[in-house]
Write a protein that holds these residues in place. Structure first.
Motif, PDB file in Angstrom:
ATOM      1  N   UNK A 138       0.834  -1.199   0.000  1.00 42.62           N
ATOM      2  CA  UNK A 138       0.000   0.000   0.000  1.00 42.62           C
ATOM      3  C   UNK A 138       0.869   1.249   0.000  1.00 42.62           C
ATOM      4  N   UNK A 139       0.643   2.111  -0.988  1.00 41.47           N
ATOM      5  CA  UNK A 139       1.447   3.325  -1.141  1.00 41.47           C
ATOM      6  C   UNK A 139       0.930   4.114  -2.332  1.00 41.47           C
ATOM      7  N   UNK A 140       1.450   5.310  -2.485  1.00 39.96           N
ATOM      8  CA  UNK A 140       1.272   6.052  -3.726  1.00 39.96           C
ATOM      9  C   UNK A 140       2.428   5.662  -4.642  1.00 39.96           C
ATOM     10  N   UNK A 141       2.094   5.243  -5.835  1.00 38.58           N
ATOM     11  CA  UNK A 141       3.090   4.792  -6.798  1.00 38.58           C
ATOM     12  C   UNK A 141       3.346   5.893  -7.822  1.00 38.58           C
ATOM     13  N   UNK A 142       4.632   6.165  -8.052  1.00 37.27           N
ATOM     14  CA  UNK A 142       5.045   7.204  -8.980  1.00 37.27           C
ATOM     15  C   UNK A 142       5.879   6.604 -10.108  1.00 37.27           C
ATOM     16  N   UNK A 143       5.622   7.053 -11.327  1.00 42.71           N
ATOM     17  CA  UNK A 143       6.511   6.689 -12.414  1.00 42.71           C
ATOM     18  C   UNK A 143       7.505   7.835 -12.619  1.00 42.71           C
ATOM     19  N   UNK A 144       8.651   7.507 -13.190  1.00 46.63           N
ATOM     20  CA  UNK A 144       9.700   8.493 -13.341  1.00 46.63           C
ATOM     21  C   UNK A 144      10.582   8.165 -14.536  1.00 46.63           C
ATOM     22  N   UNK A 145      11.213   9.193 -15.069  1.00 42.32           N
ATOM     23  CA  UNK A 145      12.145   9.057 -16.177  1.00 42.32           C
ATOM     24  C   UNK A 145      13.510   9.573 -15.732  1.00 42.32           C
ATOM     25  N   UNK A 146      14.538   8.809 -16.020  1.00 40.72           N
ATOM     26  CA  UNK A 146      15.884   9.211 -15.620  1.00 40.72           C
ATOM     27  C   UNK A 146      16.289  10.525 -16.294  1.00 40.72           C
ATOM     28  N   UNK A 147      17.096  11.283 -15.562  1.00 41.24           N
ATOM     29  CA  UNK A 147      17.517  12.581 -16.064  1.00 41.24           C
ATOM     30  C   UNK A 147      18.700  12.539 -17.012  1.00 41.24           C
ATOM     31  N   UNK A 148      19.305  11.375 -17.165  1.00 44.41           N
ATOM     32  CA  UNK A 148      20.441  11.210 -18.052  1.00 44.41           C
ATOM     33  C   UNK A 148      20.416   9.793 -18.621  1.00 44.41           C
ATOM     34  N   UNK A 149      21.318   9.549 -19.559  1.00 43.05           N
ATOM     35  CA  UNK A 149      21.423   8.218 -20.142  1.00 43.05           C
ATOM     36  C   UNK A 149      22.359   7.388 -19.270  1.00 43.05           C
ATOM     37  N   UNK A 150      21.872   6.272 -18.791  1.00 45.14           N
ATOM     38  CA  UNK A 150      22.665   5.398 -17.931  1.00 45.14           C
ATOM     39  C   UNK A 150      22.835   4.033 -18.581  1.00 45.14           C
ATOM     40  N   UNK A 151      23.966   3.415 -18.283  1.00 45.78           N
ATOM     41  CA  UNK A 151      24.234   2.053 -18.765  1.00 45.78           C
ATOM     42  C   UNK A 151      23.720   1.023 -17.778  1.00 45.78           C
ATOM     43  N   UNK A 152      23.040   1.474 -16.751  1.00 41.81           N
ATOM     44  CA  UNK A 152      22.477   0.594 -15.735  1.00 41.81           C
ATOM     45  C   UNK A 152      21.135   1.169 -15.335  1.00 41.81           C
ATOM     46  N   UNK A 153      20.406   0.468 -14.479  1.00 43.11           N
ATOM     47  CA  UNK A 153      19.128   0.981 -13.981  1.00 43.11           C
ATOM     48  C   UNK A 153      19.363   1.596 -12.606  1.00 43.11           C
ATOM     49  N   UNK A 154      19.352   2.910 -12.514  1.00 40.25           N
ATOM     50  CA  UNK A 154      19.594   3.531 -11.213  1.00 40.25           C
ATOM     51  C   UNK A 154      18.422   3.334 -10.267  1.00 40.25           C
ATOM     52  N   UNK A 155      18.724   3.279  -8.972  1.00 40.26           N
ATOM     53  CA  UNK A 155      17.666   3.080  -7.987  1.00 40.26           C
ATOM     54  C   UNK A 155      17.470   4.305  -7.097  1.00 40.26           C
ATOM     55  N   UNK A 156      18.345   5.288  -7.205  1.00 39.91           N
ATOM     56  CA  UNK A 156      18.233   6.471  -6.370  1.00 39.91           C
ATOM     57  C   UNK A 156      17.287   7.475  -7.001  1.00 39.91           C
ATOM     58  N   UNK A 157      16.453   8.082  -6.168  1.00 36.35           N
ATOM     59  CA  UNK A 157      15.488   9.052  -6.686  1.00 36.35           C
ATOM     60  C   UNK A 157      16.191  10.218  -7.371  1.00 36.35           C
ATOM     61  N   UNK A 158      17.391  10.546  -6.910  1.00 31.00           N
ATOM     62  CA  UNK A 158      18.108  11.704  -7.467  1.00 31.00           C
ATOM     63  C   UNK A 158      18.489  11.514  -8.931  1.00 31.00           C
ATOM     64  N   UNK A 159      18.518  10.278  -9.386  1.00 31.97           N
ATOM     65  CA  UNK A 159      18.873   9.987 -10.790  1.00 31.97           C
ATOM     66  C   UNK A 159      17.712  10.225 -11.746  1.00 31.97           C
ATOM     67  N   UNK A 160      16.516  10.428 -11.190  1.00 34.85           N
ATOM     68  CA  UNK A 160      15.329  10.578 -12.013  1.00 34.85           C
ATOM     69  C   UNK A 160      14.889  12.040 -12.018  1.00 34.85           C
TER      70      UNK A 160
END
Length: 125
Positions: A90-112
């Motif tokens: 149970x939560x509010x779910x947010x979608x997000x797009x990364x702010x840069x091109x990454x060669x991996x999937x970032x998990x930190x909110x600051x990357x989006x």
């Protein structure tokens, strides 16, 4: 970039929901897209992310085996299929797009950089 999330709702434990997030406004080529969630009184946390090609995905441990992230680039849309839901989801779910091109999937909110408005998911016991 504008992100519109949908698909949240109220479901009993063990049930399923499918979240969708449609992006518009600019091209998202090579950008990772992700889902985060925030429960009352808690920090926003990474749930799942997917690379542009779809070849690379990442999940937080608590949803592995239950949630599946996918994307349809032709529609600029990312999905989150959630099965075997638990009250802890149970939560509010947010979608997000990364702010840069990454060669991996970032998990930190600051990357989006771009965020949707959130959709409420409530799982009753």
């Amino acid at each position: 970039v504008q992100l519109q999330a949908s698909g949240g709702g109220l479901v009993q434990a063990g049930g399923s929901l499918r979240l969708s997030c449609a992006a518009s406004g600019r091209t998202l080529i090579n950008r990772v897209m992700g889902w985060f969630r925030q429960a009352p009184g808690k920090e926003r946390e990474f749930v799942a992310g997917i690379s542009w090609s779809g070849d690379s995905t990442s999940y937080t441990d608590s949803v592995k085996g239950r949630f599946t992230i996918s994307r349809a680039n032709a529609k600029n849309t990312v999905y989150l299929q959630m099965n075997s839901l638990k009250p802890d989801d149970t939560a509010v779910y947010y979608c997000a797009v990364a702010g840069a091109i990454y060669a991996f999937v970032p998990i930190m909110t600051e990357r989006y950089r771009y965020w949707g408005q959130g959709t409420q998911v409530t799982v009753s016991s």
